[in-house]
Design an enzyme around this catalytic site. Sequence first.
Site, PDB file in Angstrom:
ATOM      1  N   ASP A 291      39.177  51.346  35.051  1.00 18.23           N
ATOM      2  CA  ASP A 291      38.810  50.211  35.889  1.00 18.23           C
ATOM      3  C   ASP A 291      39.488  50.380  37.239  1.00 18.23           C
ATOM      4  O   ASP A 291      40.709  50.494  37.309  1.00 18.23           O
ATOM      5  CB  ASP A 291      39.322  48.928  35.204  1.00 18.23           C
ATOM      6  CG  ASP A 291      38.397  47.755  35.405  1.00 18.23           C
ATOM      7  OD1 ASP A 291      37.771  47.692  36.475  1.00 18.23           O
ATOM      8  OD2 ASP A 291      38.314  46.912  34.502  1.00 18.23           O
TER       9      ASP A 291
ATOM     10  N   ASP B  44      35.491  47.200  40.008  1.00 18.70           N
ATOM     11  CA  ASP B  44      35.610  45.746  39.944  1.00 18.70           C
ATOM     12  C   ASP B  44      35.027  45.088  41.199  1.00 18.70           C
ATOM     13  O   ASP B  44      35.299  45.537  42.311  1.00 18.70           O
ATOM     14  CB  ASP B  44      37.092  45.384  39.785  1.00 18.70           C
ATOM     15  CG  ASP B  44      37.328  43.918  39.567  1.00 18.70           C
ATOM     16  OD1 ASP B  44      36.905  43.400  38.519  1.00 18.70           O
ATOM     17  OD2 ASP B  44      37.940  43.284  40.437  1.00 18.70           O
TER      18      ASP B  44
ATOM     19  N   GLU C 201      30.633  46.232  38.964  1.00 16.54           N
ATOM     20  CA  GLU C 201      30.576  44.804  38.663  1.00 16.54           C
ATOM     21  C   GLU C 201      30.048  44.125  39.912  1.00 16.54           C
ATOM     22  O   GLU C 201      30.675  44.159  40.968  1.00 16.54           O
ATOM     23  CB  GLU C 201      31.962  44.266  38.309  1.00 16.54           C
ATOM     24  CG  GLU C 201      31.918  42.777  37.966  1.00 16.54           C
ATOM     25  CD  GLU C 201      33.286  42.124  37.945  1.00 16.54           C
ATOM     26  OE1 GLU C 201      33.438  41.104  37.250  1.00 16.54           O
ATOM     27  OE2 GLU C 201      34.197  42.628  38.632  1.00 16.54           O
TER      28      GLU C 201
ATOM     29  N   HIS D  34      36.332  40.449  29.342  1.00 17.19           N
ATOM     30  CA  HIS D  34      37.629  39.789  29.461  1.00 17.19           C
ATOM     31  C   HIS D  34      37.586  38.544  30.339  1.00 17.19           C
ATOM     32  O   HIS D  34      38.566  37.796  30.396  1.00 17.19           O
ATOM     33  CB  HIS D  34      38.651  40.781  30.034  1.00 17.19           C
ATOM     34  CG  HIS D  34      38.263  41.280  31.397  1.00 17.19           C
ATOM     35  ND1 HIS D  34      37.258  42.200  31.589  1.00 17.19           N
ATOM     36  CD2 HIS D  34      38.727  40.968  32.634  1.00 17.19           C
ATOM     37  CE1 HIS D  34      37.117  42.436  32.885  1.00 17.19           C
ATOM     38  NE2 HIS D  34      37.998  41.707  33.537  1.00 17.19           N
ATOM     39  N   ASP D  35      36.475  38.325  31.039  1.00 14.78           N
ATOM     40  CA  ASP D  35      36.336  37.166  31.918  1.00 14.78           C
ATOM     41  C   ASP D  35      35.388  36.106  31.356  1.00 14.78           C
ATOM     42  O   ASP D  35      35.090  35.121  32.042  1.00 14.78           O
ATOM     43  CB  ASP D  35      35.803  37.593  33.292  1.00 14.78           C
ATOM     44  CG  ASP D  35      36.857  38.281  34.142  1.00 14.78           C
ATOM     45  OD1 ASP D  35      38.052  38.025  33.912  1.00 14.78           O
ATOM     46  OD2 ASP D  35      36.478  39.064  35.032  1.00 14.78           O
TER      47      ASP D  35
END
Length: 547
Positions: free
Chosen positions: A96, A196, A246, A320-321
């Site tokens: 990431d 990200d 993302e 994870h969000d």
Amino acid sequence: MNNFQDKVVYQIYIKSFKDSNGDGIGDLKGVTEKLDYLKELGVDYIWITPFYASPLNDNGYDIMDYYQVDPLFGTMEDLENLIAQGKKRGISLMTDLVFNHTSTKHEWFQKALAGDEEYQKYYIFKEGEFGEPPTNWVSKFGGSTWEYVPHLKKWYLHLFDKTQADLNWENPKVREELKEVVKFWRGKGVEGFRFDVINLISKPENFQNDTIGDGRRFYTDGPKIHEYLKELVKDTGIRELMTVGEMSSTSIEDCIRYSNPKEEELTMCFSFHHLKVDYKNQDKWEIMEPDLIELQKIFRNWQLGMQKGGGWNALFWCNHDQPRSVSRFGDDKAYWLESSKMLATFLHLLRGTPYIYQGEEIGMTNGYFISIEEYKDVESINYYQIMIEEGKTKEEALKILRERSRDNGRTPMQWNQEKFYGFSQVKPWIPFGKYEYPITAEEQVGKEGSIFSYYQELIRLRKERSAISRGEITFFDETPGIIGYKRRNNQEEILVFCNFTNQDLSLKTQWKKDDFFVLLQNYVKLEENGKRNSLRPYETLVLLAES
């Protein structure tokens, strides 16, 4: 370009996956310990959330050194061993990279604060007027996107937390620094990168107030975003690797450009529109039941639009969000098993690359925390205070957090029935979820009918059936509450039907019964192939025809 269409990615939120050294926090050695589990599941890549040196104000997405492994998660040697052991098992590592911002503890930002004008140009510092911020934009985590630095008499931009300062991609030196980061990790053997919130890196030439929104329209898919991505990919030589962006609040048109191989930018895109269908008035912190008609519309538009334009989707329900999908779009009580499998079926048979979030393959649910003290997420804590200030009671605010908090996806992985569920030998950094029944990997691996074995079957089908990995997709006009689609490639045709409700619903689509047989379903196997005119609550039915 390599072929990624039959691959499946498993996301690991490192803090909550497996603790190997007894400090209550997951680490790199813990991931290595569980590689055989991941091989048995059948995944091709593991994507690990940031393990770099960080103050961890945003759980590692606030990086203060791109080249160092945070001691909390292990050593560089641990990472190198993980990569080597993964390759022995046919599993590649995706890391990431957070390139929109750095931690304010990063050396670059510290030099900027010390008055170094060269490093101030690494970030976005602006002067305000009359003591006001340069614009009225709202941070993704609440409050202003600007933080004042008194001794500099300037404000710096932070689209997220105030400890996450946005980088200035207009500065060529910044772009060169970030290219070196990519090259470094590629040299370590990393074979995939997840970027990200990458579509936020290109800011407008002129900063202005937003009179109709929160400012995002000025920096989302910004003016030079495609130019920047092409440069990054070309100059780091990662075109042949798996890369995923993302994309926050993006458009189909931009995602086609991001992921169409002819553009030479990224392999695929995450988009989030389908995860806003339960936002009342488009407000994340106002809850309502999911709008299933809107959900079907969004998937139809994105699947068909990306197909027509030659783009490629990264498919996911959880990360994870996000809250857990079975608690959000299924029924994590009466139909926990059936709805977990239905949601997996719907996603994995679509056109795109599926991502499994840790625990999803065993049906983990929301955490259902009962007090604000249990929450660790900066966004959740910020918005709890905002909701209280707006007049909500503590219980009203907590009810919303139980539905919406990012911590729902961050409760520790539950491996077995030992104390602390085999995650650690000590109390973990965040509480375990509060479940009505045990959910562990040990209870499901190797068990016929389990959610884990169902995921194994979905992964196997993607590799065996070209209609799933490479076929075209069309959608059926189905009964509201049912989403149906067809995958077709050469002589192979697959029909997929999913009931997203807790009601029996009639099927509108008809097919020649003798031409199809049941390939997969989440209830008990049928005795007669394909002879159905309705679906039970949260039922999914997958039919195959071969010429």
